[in-house]
Write an enzyme that holds these catalytic residues in place. Structure first.
Site, short mmCIF file in Angstrom:
data_model
loop_
_atom_site.label_atom_id
_atom_site.label_comp_id
_atom_site.label_asym_id
_atom_site.label_seq_id
_atom_site.Cartn_x
_atom_site.Cartn_y
_atom_site.Cartn_z
N ASP A 2 6.20 -11.54 -6.50
CA ASP A 2 5.10 -10.66 -6.90
C ASP A 2 4.42 -11.25 -8.13
OD1 ASP A 2 4.45 -7.37 -6.32
OD2 ASP A 2 3.63 -8.30 -8.13
N HIS B 121 4.47 -4.22 3.31
CA HIS B 121 5.29 -5.17 2.56
C HIS B 121 6.37 -4.39 1.83
CE1 HIS B 121 2.02 -3.74 0.04
NE2 HIS B 121 2.86 -3.81 -0.97
P1 AMP Z 1 1.51 -2.32 -3.45
O1 AMP Z 1 0.89 -1.81 -4.72
O2 AMP Z 1 2.80 -1.66 -3.07
O3 AMP Z 1 0.50 -2.33 -2.32
O4 AMP Z 1 1.93 -3.82 -3.75
C1 AMP Z 1 1.05 -4.88 -3.78
C2 AMP Z 1 1.69 -5.91 -4.66
O5 AMP Z 1 1.05 -7.16 -4.42
C3 AMP Z 1 1.54 -5.63 -6.16
O6 AMP Z 1 2.83 -5.48 -6.75
C4 AMP Z 1 0.81 -6.86 -6.70
O7 AMP Z 1 1.29 -7.27 -7.95
C5 AMP Z 1 1.08 -7.88 -5.62
N1 AMP Z 1 0.09 -8.94 -5.51
C6 AMP Z 1 -1.24 -8.82 -5.47
N2 AMP Z 1 -1.83 -10.02 -5.35
C7 AMP Z 1 -0.83 -10.93 -5.30
C8 AMP Z 1 -0.77 -12.36 -5.19
N3 AMP Z 1 -1.89 -13.11 -5.10
N4 AMP Z 1 0.44 -12.96 -5.18
C9 AMP Z 1 1.57 -12.22 -5.27
N5 AMP Z 1 1.59 -10.88 -5.38
C10 AMP Z 1 0.41 -10.25 -5.40
#
Ligand code: AMP
Length: 117
Positions: A33, A102
Site C-alpha cells: 500500500d 482488494h
Molecule cells: P480502499 O480505501 O479500501 O479502497 O483502499 C485503497 C488503497 O489503495 C488505499 O489504502 C491507498 O493507499 C492504496 N493505493 C492507492 N493508490 C495506490 C498505488 N498507486 N499503489 C499502492 N497503493 C495505492
C-alpha cells in the site's frame, strides 16, 4: 456493465503505473500500500476488475476469495510473523476509495501502530 476507466490496480497490473508486484498466483496479485497504516500493509487484489467489493466477489466466485486469503496468509508469513488482519473496506462510507475489490493485509506490531484490538 457500463464501460469505465481501468482501475488504478488494473493499471498497476498492466505496468502503466509503477509498483512492485510482490507476489502473484494465477488470479491474484499483491503490492505494498502506498500509504501504509501498519508496519506491514499490503494489498491483495484479483487480476480481474469485475468485482467492486467483497460481497459481490463472495457471491459470485468464492474460490477466488479463497485464493486471496491464501496469498494474504503466505505474505504475512513472509513479511511478518504469520499473524495478520484482513480488511475489506466495503462502500464509500466505510472508507472504500478503489472499487476493484482488494484486501488490506495488516501485520507487524499492530498495537504500536494504534491498530490493536
Ligand atoms: P480502499 O480505501 O479500501 O479502497 O483502499 C485503497 C488503497 O489503495 C488505499 O489504502 C491507498 O493507499 C492504496 N493505493 C492507492 N493508490 C495506490 C498505488 N498507486 N499503489 C499502492 N497503493 C495505492
Amino acid at each position: 456493465m457500463p464501460m469505465s476507466e481501468p482501475s488504478i490496480f488494473t493499471r498497476i497490473l498492466q505496468g502503466e503505473i509503477p509498483s512492485e508486484i510482490l507476489a502473484e498466483t494465477e488470479n491474484v496479485f499483491a503490492i505494498r500500500d502506498i500509504a501504509p497504516k501498519a508496519p506491514v500493509h499490503l494489498l491483495v487484489i484479483p487480476k480481474t476488475a469485475q468485482y467492486r467489493n467483497v460481497v459481490e466477489l463472495a457471491a459470485d466466485d468464492p474460490a477466488l476469495l479463497a485464493e486471496m486469503v491464501g496469498l494474504a496468509s503466505s505474505l504475512a508469513g513472509e513479511h511478518a510473523d504469520g499473524d495478520f488482519r484482513l480488511v475489506f473496506n466495503t462502500g464509500a462510507n466505510a472508507g472504500q476509495t478503489v472499487f476493484h475489490v482488494h484486501a488490506h493485509v495488516l501485520a507487524g506490531s499492530l498495537d504500536e501502530a494504534g491498530l490493536g484490538g
